[in-house]
Design a protein around this motif. Structure first.
Motif, PDB file in Angstrom:
ATOM      1  N   SER A  75       8.110   0.701  11.458  1.00  0.00           N
ATOM      2  CA  SER A  75       6.844   1.402  11.260  1.00  0.00           C
ATOM      3  C   SER A  75       7.032   2.911  11.147  1.00  0.00           C
ATOM      4  O   SER A  75       6.329   3.582  10.380  1.00  0.00           O
ATOM      5  CB  SER A  75       5.889   1.078  12.410  1.00  0.00           C
ATOM      6  N   TYR A  76       7.995   3.475  11.883  1.00  0.00           N
ATOM      7  CA  TYR A  76       8.191   4.918  11.854  1.00  0.00           C
ATOM      8  C   TYR A  76       8.814   5.397  10.541  1.00  0.00           C
ATOM      9  O   TYR A  76       8.860   6.597  10.270  1.00  0.00           O
ATOM     10  CB  TYR A  76       9.030   5.387  13.043  1.00  0.00           C
ATOM     11  N   ALA A  77       9.290   4.477   9.713  1.00  0.00           N
ATOM     12  CA  ALA A  77       9.881   4.841   8.425  1.00  0.00           C
ATOM     13  C   ALA A  77       8.936   4.556   7.259  1.00  0.00           C
ATOM     14  O   ALA A  77       9.306   4.761   6.094  1.00  0.00           O
ATOM     15  CB  ALA A  77      11.199   4.101   8.214  1.00  0.00           C
ATOM     16  N   LEU A  78       7.724   4.100   7.550  1.00  0.00           N
ATOM     17  CA  LEU A  78       6.842   3.598   6.497  1.00  0.00           C
ATOM     18  C   LEU A  78       6.400   4.687   5.523  1.00  0.00           C
ATOM     19  O   LEU A  78       6.481   4.500   4.310  1.00  0.00           O
ATOM     20  CB  LEU A  78       5.613   2.917   7.105  1.00  0.00           C
ATOM     21  N   GLU A  79       5.896   5.800   6.022  1.00  0.00           N
ATOM     22  CA  GLU A  79       5.302   6.800   5.131  1.00  0.00           C
ATOM     23  C   GLU A  79       6.301   7.307   4.101  1.00  0.00           C
ATOM     24  O   GLU A  79       5.988   7.427   2.927  1.00  0.00           O
ATOM     25  CB  GLU A  79       4.716   7.947   5.955  1.00  0.00           C
ATOM     26  N   ARG A 103      -1.841  -0.382  12.045  1.00  0.00           N
ATOM     27  CA  ARG A 103      -2.041   0.894  11.367  1.00  0.00           C
ATOM     28  C   ARG A 103      -1.526   0.891   9.929  1.00  0.00           C
ATOM     29  O   ARG A 103      -2.094   1.530   9.037  1.00  0.00           O
ATOM     30  CB  ARG A 103      -1.346   2.003  12.146  1.00  0.00           C
ATOM     31  N   HIS A 104      -0.435   0.169   9.671  1.00  0.00           N
ATOM     32  CA  HIS A 104       0.165   0.194   8.333  1.00  0.00           C
ATOM     33  C   HIS A 104      -0.762  -0.370   7.266  1.00  0.00           C
ATOM     34  O   HIS A 104      -0.655  -0.005   6.090  1.00  0.00           O
ATOM     35  CB  HIS A 104       1.480  -0.587   8.331  1.00  0.00           C
ATOM     36  N   ILE A 105      -1.674  -1.265   7.659  1.00  0.00           N
ATOM     37  CA  ILE A 105      -2.606  -1.848   6.685  1.00  0.00           C
ATOM     38  C   ILE A 105      -3.469  -0.754   6.070  1.00  0.00           C
ATOM     39  O   ILE A 105      -3.683  -0.705   4.850  1.00  0.00           O
ATOM     40  CB  ILE A 105      -3.483  -2.923   7.345  1.00  0.00           C
ATOM     41  N   GLU A 106      -3.964   0.150   6.906  1.00  0.00           N
ATOM     42  CA  GLU A 106      -4.777   1.257   6.402  1.00  0.00           C
ATOM     43  C   GLU A 106      -3.981   2.131   5.444  1.00  0.00           C
ATOM     44  O   GLU A 106      -4.496   2.577   4.410  1.00  0.00           O
ATOM     45  CB  GLU A 106      -5.296   2.092   7.570  1.00  0.00           C
TER      46      GLU A 106
END
Length: 300
Positions: A75-79, A103-106
């Motif tokens: 998750s911390y690498a998603l953006e 949070r990643h869905i948004e």
């Protein structure tokens, strides 16, 4: 369908490797160091029933749009990963994230639109060993997926593509609830093992351990209830089974912590604490775990 896996770690490597072995058209988008390791050793899956080696197609930059994109990064690498991914997502691409939390869905809907962003839930016990090979730690390898809202004619094709590849694949019409079910389970096990610095079995054998685990599970379940996604049926039974086990069950967060690696504290624990505050639910044990993990992150 042309499939792109963003990431070839334990999760992406396992499911993408199985699909490759089954003859699906799979490409992995990875960083150069991972690409070099895969070129050297191939993609190796060490499972309880034997070892599988495939020669994956690997790229370090997107080479055009794909029909299906599976996101399998932390998750911390998603953006940062989403920026790299933009050229791979066309007008009719289906994007399925295999990330923890909500949070990643948004982020995906904001970046790609609700028609392309779906939900995905994977359940697997796997890690990478010192050689970069995928090690499946148990026979659990389940994947569910589906559109966030309503029906989608692409679901049949996606289901056919992901089925019959050596793992349990299932289309879901309630994927948001399944995301919450997994979130509660992971938050409970992750908070327990990192706060107590030990596996669930050891906690249950320690003085006050069972009461601690049940209290923590009650907190996480109360947050889901307040948010409108109560944990029921099979999900509740899985949570109960997870906290009463006497086996050396850990969590990916605990395994990363003991290896001195970054952990998904924000997506799994922090976001649930924030959700609790939003609904005015008291979660002292979950908050303590969040604080402890924040201190750990400062040491990295």
């Amino acid at each position: 369908m042309r499939i792109l896996f963003l990431g070839a770690g334990a999760t992406g490597g396992y499911f993408g490797g199985r699909l490759t072995s089954a003859g699906r058209d799979v490409t992995f988008l990875v960083r150069p160091p991972r690409a070099a390791r895969l070129a050297e050793r191939g993609l190796r899956i060490k499972a309880p029933d034997g070892e599988t080696v495939v020669t994956p197609r690997v790229i370090t930059e997107p080479d055009g749009p794909y029909d299906l994109v599976v996101i399998a990064v932390k998750s911390y690498a998603l953006e940062a990963a989403l920026t790299d991914l933009l050229p791979a997502v066309g007008p009719r691409t289906v994007v399925i994230p295999l990330l923890n939390g909500i949070r990643h869905i948004e982020s995906l809907v904001r970046r790609f639109g609700a028609d392309r962003a779906w939900g995905g839930v994977c359940m697997i016990h796997a890690t990478l060993d010192e050689d970069g090979d995928v090690v499946q730690l148990s026979g659990l390898h389940r994947l569910s997926f589906g559109p966030l809202h309503g029906d989608d004619e692409r679901l049949v094709t996606v289901t056919d593509t992901l089925s019959g590849a050596g793992f349990d694949a299932r289309a879901s019409t309630a994927i948001v609830q399944e995301l919450w079910d997994k979130w509660v389970l992971l938050a409970t096990l992750g908070a327990a093992t990192t706060l107590m610095r030990g596996p669930i079995g050891a906690i249950n054998k320690a003085p006050g351990g069972p009461a601690f685990l049940h209290a923590l599970a009650a907190e996480t379940s109360a947050v889901a209830e307040a948010a409108g996604h109560p944990i029921r049926g099979k999900a509740a039974a899985m949570l109960e089974a997870g906290i009463v086990t006497t086996e050396a069950t850990t969590s990916s967060m605990y395994r990363d912590l003991t290896r001195g690696l970054p952990v998904e504290a924000g997506a799994i624990i922090g976001d649930l604490v924030a959700e609790a505050e939003r609904h005015q639910v008291s979660v002292p044990l979950l908050t303590a775990a969040h604080t402890g993990l924040a201190i750990y992150q400062q040491t990295l």
